[in-house]
Write a protein that holds these residues in place. Structure first.
Motif, PDB file in Angstrom:
ATOM      1  N   ALA A  90       0.836  -1.202   0.000  1.00 54.82           N
ATOM      2  CA  ALA A  90       0.000   0.000   0.000  1.00 54.82           C
ATOM      3  C   ALA A  90       0.870   1.251   0.000  1.00 54.82           C
ATOM      4  O   ALA A  90       0.579   2.233  -0.710  1.00 54.82           O
ATOM      5  CB  ALA A  90      -0.922  -0.006   1.220  1.00 54.82           C
ATOM      6  N   GLY A  91       1.939   1.226   0.783  1.00 54.48           N
ATOM      7  CA  GLY A  91       2.836   2.365   0.830  1.00 54.48           C
ATOM      8  C   GLY A  91       3.515   2.614  -0.503  1.00 54.48           C
ATOM      9  O   GLY A  91       3.685   3.760  -0.932  1.00 54.48           O
ATOM     10  N   LEU A  92       3.905   1.542  -1.186  1.00 53.51           N
ATOM     11  CA  LEU A  92       4.577   1.702  -2.473  1.00 53.51           C
ATOM     12  C   LEU A  92       3.628   2.212  -3.551  1.00 53.51           C
ATOM     13  O   LEU A  92       4.033   2.985  -4.430  1.00 53.51           O
ATOM     14  CB  LEU A  92       5.209   0.376  -2.903  1.00 53.51           C
ATOM     15  N   VAL A  93       2.365   1.793  -3.485  1.00 52.98           N
ATOM     16  CA  VAL A  93       1.369   2.372  -4.395  1.00 52.98           C
ATOM     17  C   VAL A  93       1.272   3.876  -4.141  1.00 52.98           C
ATOM     18  O   VAL A  93       1.201   4.684  -5.070  1.00 52.98           O
ATOM     19  CB  VAL A  93       0.001   1.686  -4.225  1.00 52.98           C
ATOM     20  N   GLY A  94       1.301   4.251  -2.868  1.00 54.25           N
ATOM     21  CA  GLY A  94       1.282   5.672  -2.528  1.00 54.25           C
ATOM     22  C   GLY A  94       2.517   6.397  -3.051  1.00 54.25           C
ATOM     23  O   GLY A  94       2.435   7.535  -3.525  1.00 54.25           O
ATOM     24  N   GLN A  95       3.681   5.742  -2.973  1.00 54.42           N
ATOM     25  CA  GLN A  95       4.907   6.346  -3.502  1.00 54.42           C
ATOM     26  C   GLN A  95       4.799   6.588  -5.004  1.00 54.42           C
ATOM     27  O   GLN A  95       5.213   7.644  -5.514  1.00 54.42           O
ATOM     28  CB  GLN A  95       6.107   5.436  -3.201  1.00 54.42           C
ATOM     29  N   LEU A  96       4.223   5.629  -5.721  1.00 52.24           N
ATOM     30  CA  LEU A  96       4.057   5.792  -7.158  1.00 52.24           C
ATOM     31  C   LEU A  96       3.042   6.896  -7.473  1.00 52.24           C
ATOM     32  O   LEU A  96       3.232   7.669  -8.424  1.00 52.24           O
ATOM     33  CB  LEU A  96       3.619   4.474  -7.798  1.00 52.24           C
ATOM     34  N   ALA A  97       1.984   6.960  -6.683  1.00 51.99           N
ATOM     35  CA  ALA A  97       0.986   8.007  -6.901  1.00 51.99           C
ATOM     36  C   ALA A  97       1.605   9.386  -6.689  1.00 51.99           C
ATOM     37  O   ALA A  97       1.335  10.329  -7.449  1.00 51.99           O
ATOM     38  CB  ALA A  97      -0.205   7.798  -5.962  1.00 51.99           C
ATOM     39  N   GLU A  98       2.456   9.506  -5.665  1.00 48.91           N
ATOM     40  CA  GLU A  98       3.117  10.790  -5.426  1.00 48.91           C
ATOM     41  C   GLU A  98       4.154  11.073  -6.507  1.00 48.91           C
ATOM     42  O   GLU A  98       4.348  12.235  -6.900  1.00 48.91           O
ATOM     43  CB  GLU A  98       3.778  10.790  -4.046  1.00 48.91           C
ATOM     44  N   GLU A  99       4.808  10.021  -6.988  1.00 50.44           N
ATOM     45  CA  GLU A  99       5.780  10.204  -8.070  1.00 50.44           C
ATOM     46  C   GLU A  99       5.099  10.770  -9.322  1.00 50.44           C
ATOM     47  O   GLU A  99       5.684  11.580 -10.042  1.00 50.44           O
ATOM     48  CB  GLU A  99       6.460   8.869  -8.384  1.00 50.44           C
ATOM     49  N   LEU A 100       3.866  10.343  -9.566  1.00 47.75           N
ATOM     50  CA  LEU A 100       3.124  10.878 -10.710  1.00 47.75           C
ATOM     51  C   LEU A 100       2.829  12.365 -10.531  1.00 47.75           C
ATOM     52  O   LEU A 100       2.873  13.141 -11.489  1.00 47.75           O
ATOM     53  CB  LEU A 100       1.812  10.110 -10.893  1.00 47.75           C
ATOM     54  N   ARG A 101       2.525  12.763  -9.297  1.00 44.74           N
ATOM     55  CA  ARG A 101       2.171  14.167  -9.022  1.00 44.74           C
ATOM     56  C   ARG A 101       3.401  15.035  -8.844  1.00 44.74           C
ATOM     57  O   ARG A 101       3.442  16.169  -9.326  1.00 44.74           O
ATOM     58  CB  ARG A 101       1.297  14.244  -7.760  1.00 44.74           C
ATOM     59  N   HIS A 102       4.393  14.523  -8.116  1.00 46.42           N
ATOM     60  CA  HIS A 102       5.593  15.290  -7.804  1.00 46.42           C
ATOM     61  C   HIS A 102       6.821  14.401  -8.012  1.00 46.42           C
ATOM     62  O   HIS A 102       7.379  13.863  -7.053  1.00 46.42           O
ATOM     63  CB  HIS A 102       5.552  15.797  -6.358  1.00 46.42           C
ATOM     64  N   PRO A 103       7.252  14.232  -9.247  1.00 43.35           N
ATOM     65  CA  PRO A 103       8.350  13.286  -9.532  1.00 43.35           C
ATOM     66  C   PRO A 103       9.680  13.712  -8.923  1.00 43.35           C
ATOM     67  O   PRO A 103      10.041  14.894  -8.957  1.00 43.35           O
ATOM     68  CB  PRO A 103       8.415  13.283 -11.068  1.00 43.35           C
ATOM     69  N   VAL A 104      10.382  12.748  -8.360  1.00 42.85           N
ATOM     70  CA  VAL A 104      11.727  12.975  -7.823  1.00 42.85           C
ATOM     71  C   VAL A 104      12.722  11.940  -8.333  1.00 42.85           C
ATOM     72  O   VAL A 104      13.927  12.102  -8.163  1.00 42.85           O
ATOM     73  CB  VAL A 104      11.733  12.957  -6.275  1.00 42.85           C
ATOM     74  N   ALA A 105      12.223  10.874  -8.951  1.00 42.94           N
ATOM     75  CA  ALA A 105      13.105   9.773  -9.345  1.00 42.94           C
ATOM     76  C   ALA A 105      14.189  10.235 -10.315  1.00 42.94           C
ATOM     77  O   ALA A 105      15.348   9.815 -10.215  1.00 42.94           O
ATOM     78  CB  ALA A 105      12.291   8.638  -9.961  1.00 42.94           C
ATOM     79  N   ASN A 106      13.819  11.094 -11.249  1.00 43.82           N
ATOM     80  CA  ASN A 106      14.821  11.550 -12.210  1.00 43.82           C
ATOM     81  C   ASN A 106      15.903  12.374 -11.527  1.00 43.82           C
ATOM     82  O   ASN A 106      17.086  12.303 -11.889  1.00 43.82           O
ATOM     83  CB  ASN A 106      14.158  12.365 -13.323  1.00 43.82           C
ATOM     84  N   ASP A 107      15.529  13.162 -10.520  1.00 46.75           N
ATOM     85  CA  ASP A 107      16.521  13.931  -9.765  1.00 46.75           C
ATOM     86  C   ASP A 107      17.468  12.996  -9.015  1.00 46.75           C
ATOM     87  O   ASP A 107      18.679  13.247  -8.937  1.00 46.75           O
ATOM     88  CB  ASP A 107      15.831  14.858  -8.774  1.00 46.75           C
ATOM     89  N   VAL A 108      16.910  11.923  -8.441  1.00 44.79           N
ATOM     90  CA  VAL A 108      17.747  10.946  -7.729  1.00 44.79           C
ATOM     91  C   VAL A 108      18.738  10.317  -8.706  1.00 44.79           C
ATOM     92  O   VAL A 108      19.939  10.179  -8.418  1.00 44.79           O
ATOM     93  CB  VAL A 108      16.874   9.868  -7.063  1.00 44.79           C
ATOM     94  N   PHE A 109      18.236   9.921  -9.866  1.00 46.04           N
ATOM     95  CA  PHE A 109      19.087   9.319 -10.895  1.00 46.04           C
ATOM     96  C   PHE A 109      20.188  10.287 -11.322  1.00 46.04           C
ATOM     97  O   PHE A 109      21.380   9.950 -11.338  1.00 46.04           O
ATOM     98  CB  PHE A 109      18.227   8.910 -12.082  1.00 46.04           C
ATOM     99  N   LEU A 110      19.805  11.518 -11.642  1.00 45.59           N
ATOM    100  CA  LEU A 110      20.783  12.482 -12.148  1.00 45.59           C
ATOM    101  C   LEU A 110      21.789  12.910 -11.079  1.00 45.59           C
ATOM    102  O   LEU A 110      22.933  13.239 -11.393  1.00 45.59           O
ATOM    103  CB  LEU A 110      20.065  13.714 -12.711  1.00 45.59           C
ATOM    104  N   SER A 111      21.361  12.899  -9.817  1.00 47.21           N
ATOM    105  CA  SER A 111      22.283  13.292  -8.750  1.00 47.21           C
ATOM    106  C   SER A 111      23.480  12.353  -8.681  1.00 47.21           C
ATOM    107  O   SER A 111      24.570  12.751  -8.275  1.00 47.21           O
ATOM    108  CB  SER A 111      21.565  13.323  -7.401  1.00 47.21           C
ATOM    109  N   VAL A 112      23.270  11.113  -9.084  1.00 52.28           N
ATOM    110  CA  VAL A 112      24.379  10.155  -9.138  1.00 52.28           C
ATOM    111  C   VAL A 112      25.057  10.203 -10.498  1.00 52.28           C
ATOM    112  O   VAL A 112      26.287  10.257 -10.609  1.00 52.28           O
ATOM    113  CB  VAL A 112      23.877   8.731  -8.834  1.00 52.28           C
ATOM    114  N   ASP A 113      24.254  10.206 -11.544  1.00 53.21           N
ATOM    115  CA  ASP A 113      24.791  10.131 -12.902  1.00 53.21           C
ATOM    116  C   ASP A 113      25.667  11.331 -13.251  1.00 53.21           C
ATOM    117  O   ASP A 113      26.683  11.188 -13.949  1.00 53.21           O
ATOM    118  CB  ASP A 113      23.638  10.030 -13.899  1.00 53.21           C
ATOM    119  N   LEU A 114      25.293  12.509 -12.752  1.00 55.39           N
ATOM    120  CA  LEU A 114      26.035  13.718 -13.100  1.00 55.39           C
ATOM    121  C   LEU A 114      27.111  14.079 -12.078  1.00 55.39           C
ATOM    122  O   LEU A 114      27.813  15.073 -12.249  1.00 55.39           O
ATOM    123  CB  LEU A 114      25.062  14.902 -13.245  1.00 55.39           C
ATOM    124  N   ASN A 115      27.229  13.275 -11.041  1.00 58.32           N
ATOM    125  CA  ASN A 115      28.193  13.594  -9.987  1.00 58.32           C
ATOM    126  C   ASN A 115      29.096  12.414  -9.667  1.00 58.32           C
ATOM    127  O   ASN A 115      29.499  12.220  -8.523  1.00 58.32           O
ATOM    128  CB  ASN A 115      27.463  14.058  -8.725  1.00 58.32           C
TER     129      ASN A 115
END
Length: 263
Positions: free
Chosen positions: A228-253
């Protein structure tokens, strides 16, 4: 084809009816039985009391979501990589339920059960404290840790622990696993020389064990809650995405370094 008949007390269908746990699904379960109550019923094949349902659902609530944990982050990152696979994103998060995250619920329940299986059940607080003291001493001597003891954030006490004890007491469901866990909380400073909080995952394991749920499935209930919590995480990711920032914070640094061979 085979002539063998496979018996089940779970779901079964005919042309015009679906039965579940001996009930008519459409008429007796849907709109009548809550999901937490049903999950308990499915696992035990007995309908829980109102008090048991309350404790069980309190456990599910306690374990549902804890913010940006590794399980949540990997779910968001997997969805970023494969937005066509919600099931893959959820599965990725659930597969991270192990000894550091979520698995403590099962580990604590099993640990307490193993102690109780070979001990005479105490009749008062002094007896519980004596059993707990012996348990902590033996665990330390074996150079092991008591599951459910300590928390990386809630250094002065996990708020879930206090509340779950309260609910179990209100429903008359504080059993031997919770009693032993509470006693460990009281006596462990004598052995370890420091005071650690009883964490929420551990108290959840003790509560589930006291409800008589199969020890082999305790982690399954933690994963049920976390779904249930992970469904909530995905729902929030749709509204306020952060995954790409997490990815780029590693990829670009990142920076290349010489190989570091194992010695």
């Amino acid at each position: 084809m085979t002539d063998r008949v496979y018996e089940t007390a779970l779901g079964s269908s005919t042309k015009d009816k679906i039965t579940l746990l001996g009930q008519d699904l459409a008429e007796d379960v849907m709109g009548t039985v809550g999901f937490g109550e049903l999950a308990f019923w499915l696992a035990t094949q007995r309908r829980p009391s109102t008090g048991e349902t309350r404790v069980f659902e309190a456990v599910l609530a306690a374990l549902a979501d804890h913010g940006f944990t590794p399980t949540a982050i990997v779910t968001r990152l997997t969805y970023l990589s494969a937005p066509d696979s919600v099931q893959g994103a959820l599965a990725a998060g659930l597969l991270g339920g192990g000894s550091r995250f979520l698995g403590v619920t099962e580990d604590c329940g099993r640990f307490l059960h193993d102690v109780l299986a070979t001990a005479e059940t105490p009749t008062d607080e002094a007896g519980w404290d004596a059993l707990a003291l012996d348990t902590v001493e033996k665990t330390k001597a074996a150079k092991k840790f008591v599951p459910g003891l300590g928390h990386h954030v809630h250094k002065d006490g996990d708020p879930r622990t206090r509340r779950l004890f309260e609910i179990a007491d209100e429903e008359g469901l504080r059993g031997p696993h919770l009693e032993l866990f509470a006693a460990i909380g009281r006596v462990h400073p004598r052995v370890l020389g420091k005071t650690l909080p009883l964490n929420g995952a551990g108290v959840c394991g003790a509560a589930l064990a006291d409800l008589g749920l199969p020890l082999e499935l305790l982690r399954g209930f933690a994963l049920l809650a976390r779904t249930a919590g992970l469904v909530g995480q995905l729902a929030e990711e749709l509204r306020h995405p952060v995954a790409n920032d997490v990815f780029l914070s590693v990829d670009l640094n990142n920076r290349p370094v010489p190989p570091d061979p194992q010695r």
